[in-house]
Design an enzyme around this catalytic site. Sequence first.
Site, short mmCIF file in Angstrom:
data_model
loop_
_atom_site.label_atom_id
_atom_site.label_comp_id
_atom_site.label_asym_id
_atom_site.label_seq_id
_atom_site.Cartn_x
_atom_site.Cartn_y
_atom_site.Cartn_z
N ASP A 81 -7.52 31.29 34.78
CA ASP A 81 -7.58 32.56 35.49
C ASP A 81 -9.01 32.86 35.93
O ASP A 81 -9.97 32.33 35.36
CB ASP A 81 -7.10 33.71 34.59
CG ASP A 81 -5.60 33.76 34.47
OD1 ASP A 81 -4.91 33.09 35.27
OD2 ASP A 81 -5.10 34.47 33.57
N LYS A 112 -5.29 35.29 39.56
CA LYS A 112 -4.80 36.38 40.38
C LYS A 112 -5.94 37.36 40.63
O LYS A 112 -6.73 37.66 39.74
CB LYS A 112 -3.65 37.10 39.67
CG LYS A 112 -2.46 36.20 39.37
CD LYS A 112 -1.43 36.95 38.54
CE LYS A 112 -0.26 36.04 38.19
NZ LYS A 112 0.72 36.73 37.33
N MET A 131 -7.93 47.27 33.55
CA MET A 131 -7.42 47.21 34.93
C MET A 131 -7.17 48.62 35.47
O MET A 131 -6.17 48.85 36.16
CB MET A 131 -6.13 46.37 34.99
CG MET A 131 -6.25 44.98 34.40
SD MET A 131 -4.66 44.12 34.24
CE MET A 131 -3.91 45.04 32.88
#
Length: 342
Positions: A121, A143, A254
């Site tokens: 990642d 991502k 996030m």
Amino acid sequence: MNLTADLTGQTVLVAGNAAAARRAVRRFRTSGATVRTLTSPADFSPGLLDGVVLVAAIDDGDGGWAALPAACRRHGVLLVREPAAVPGGQVTLVGGGPGTEDLLTAGALAALREADVVFYDRLAPHRSLDRLAPGAELVDVGKRPGHHPVGQSEIERLMIESARAGNNVVRLKGGDPFVFGRGGEEVASCAEAGVPVSVVSGVTSAIAVPAAAGIPVTHREVSRMFTVVSGHAPLTEEEHTHLAGLGGTIVVLMGVGTLPQLAAGLRRAGMRADMPVAVVERGYSDSQRTTVSDLADIVTAAATARCKSPAVLVIGEVVRQAGSCREQAAQLAGLAGRLEAV
């Protein structure tokens, strides 16, 4: 003892059965060496050492290799012994921590050294993977906000397919695989496919990134609990009310994109307007930055500072401890330096 040698253009003989020797073969080829392989002691002859500068003897459990060291000594060829590669056909989910190589665990480093393929990642420490996983195939499945070049189901399919092909697969993730990392889904997919899977826990950014900014998530007589929340999507009014009533520290991962909804929801739920809030961007990187305000003004402060992901939000009185913790750390570092000088 670790030694580094330039083997570019040199000939290396790797002795051991193919499965046990595959990691060494891959590593030496990646280093630029010409690799000869010897998979059975019955096929050995002294002439195979002609032009060879190094022999890597793999501990594959075959006692027939006893004659190899003496032959190397007679020919003046350096011999090194290496453990057998971990059996392939399995997946290991590895928590890479908040992004700095320094916080990789010993288990994470060991798993990477044994990897045939690494799916990584963007938030994992991937810049030195060619060194941490020498010779492994490195696949970026990272991502980014609003951009998922490889979907979750496709990542799971690729991992399973690679393991079934006989590879030792590492799925390297930022933070801890089981803290908003979809690690549980990946374990379930492997188990359903009959692929052996294990997990190496990582240092979660929920604790490490605030610490990098000098903010403890708990502090005596300030906060005796902390709650970790995903800010990927806006919370419900019920969730805002629950969080506001818990007390302690709230850590949001996030959460930059949903900060306006979070701040407004916590205010409606009764949280004080002057509650300290910190936005810690890019923890442990050279560009780490912390923006501090209160609940009433954090949205404006974050917009003015142009805060962006990746970032960790910290809400609670512990934010006020950041300065004193940094001062104490500096004092301890200075004391250590004076003791070393003595």
